[in-house]
Design an enzyme around this catalytic site. Structure first.
Site, mmCIF file in Angstrom:
data_model
loop_
_atom_site.group_PDB
_atom_site.id
_atom_site.type_symbol
_atom_site.label_atom_id
_atom_site.label_comp_id
_atom_site.label_asym_id
_atom_site.label_seq_id
_atom_site.Cartn_x
_atom_site.Cartn_y
_atom_site.Cartn_z
ATOM 1 N N HIS A 1 37.417 43.859 48.640
ATOM 2 C CA HIS A 1 38.360 44.602 49.478
ATOM 3 C C HIS A 1 38.326 46.087 49.152
ATOM 4 O O HIS A 1 37.640 46.544 48.237
ATOM 5 C CB HIS A 1 39.774 44.044 49.325
ATOM 6 C CG HIS A 1 40.329 44.094 47.933
ATOM 7 N ND1 HIS A 1 40.869 45.230 47.373
ATOM 8 C CD2 HIS A 1 40.437 43.134 46.977
ATOM 9 C CE1 HIS A 1 41.294 44.965 46.142
ATOM 10 N NE2 HIS A 1 41.027 43.710 45.879
ATOM 11 N N CYS B 1 38.781 40.490 41.426
ATOM 12 C CA CYS B 1 38.248 40.892 42.721
ATOM 13 C C CYS B 1 37.350 42.120 42.602
ATOM 14 O O CYS B 1 37.318 42.796 41.582
ATOM 15 C CB CYS B 1 39.385 41.187 43.696
ATOM 16 S SG CYS B 1 40.127 39.696 44.401
#
Length: 252
Positions: free
Chosen positions: A211, A227
């Site tokens: 992201h 992440c």
């Protein structure tokens, strides 16, 4: 509900997916579905074409081997983010091997790397010419279109206590953030893998994601809960190109 095109990624609603392994959370989580084009089938670079398998029905049975008489698992199609019917996402798997009547697929379950066999007649196969490689040691993401590099730049990965696990995964869902100024940036891809040190995080199942970010100074560092964070303009570009099922290799 019948199977949907790979173009449909998610519906509006509360989604907890990326609070799992990104170090964020709360009401600023990505919540709005977006669109992504399926892989272009006209590419001539056959060695770099992968296949995504999308169930044709309301569910699909997965077997341990083609010789197994009873299925080991049954995956719903679509699957529901937060178990909310308003957040329906088409089920998709990355094909690892094909036989005349069967496909071996990577499954979005623990442990990472789990595979299973699905009857070829139960799925639609879509060719994908893109692939992603994330190098943890170099803090770098490389996105390929066939055998050509279309994007390469620094990213942030998991810190020492919550590392981004190496392995082979695929893009499973794409979310658009209601507020692009949060830790998630404007878009977030959810991967098929999970953190190997966290069982859950902030109500989620510690799923991995790629992201955007709200602090470009962290790019090139190890700061997340697992992440992968990248530049906002780049994740926005990829959100309009990469289809679900795109393979992701995380290496050292």
């Amino acid at each position: 509900m019948r199977a949907r095109s790979l173009r449909l990624l998610a519906a509006a609603g509360a989604i907890a997916l990326f609070a799992a392994a990104c170090g964020g959370g709360g009401d600023d989580r990505p919540t709005i579905g977006s669109q992504s084009r399926p892989g272009d089938t006209t590419t001539s670079v056959a060695d770099y074409i992968h296949y995504a398998a999308q169930p044709l029905g309301d569910s699909v049975q997965v077997y341990e081997t083609p010789d197994t008489t009873s299925p080991a698992q049954d995956f719903p199609n679509p699957w529901l983010l937060d178990n909310n019917p308003k957040n329906a996402v088409p089920q998709v798997f990355l094909v690892e091997e094909q036989q005349p009547e069967w496909v071996n697929v990577l499954l979005p379950v623990r442990p990472n790397g789990t595979t299973g066999w699905i009857k070829k007649s139960d799925v639609r196969l879509t060719p994908i010419r893109y692939r992603i490689e994330v190098d943890r040691a170099l803090h770098r993401i490389t996105v390929y279109d066939g055998d050509q590099v279309m994007l390469q730049e620094p990213v942030a990965v998991g810190k020492e206590s919550t590392p981004t696990p190496t392995g082979r995964y695929y893009l499973r869902v794409l979310l658009k953030a209601p507020d692009p100024t949060t830790v998630y940036g404007p878009y977030a891809y959810g991967l098929s893998g999970h953190s190997e040190v966290l069982e859950e995080f902030n109500g989620g199942d510690a799923e991995l994601g790629i992201h955007g970010n709200n602090d470009a100074s962290v790019l090139g560092q190890s700061v997340s809960a697992g992440c992968i964070r990248m530049a906002n303009e780049s994740i926005t570009r990829l959100a309009g190109i990469l289809p679900l099922g795109t393979p992701v290799e995380i290496v050292d």
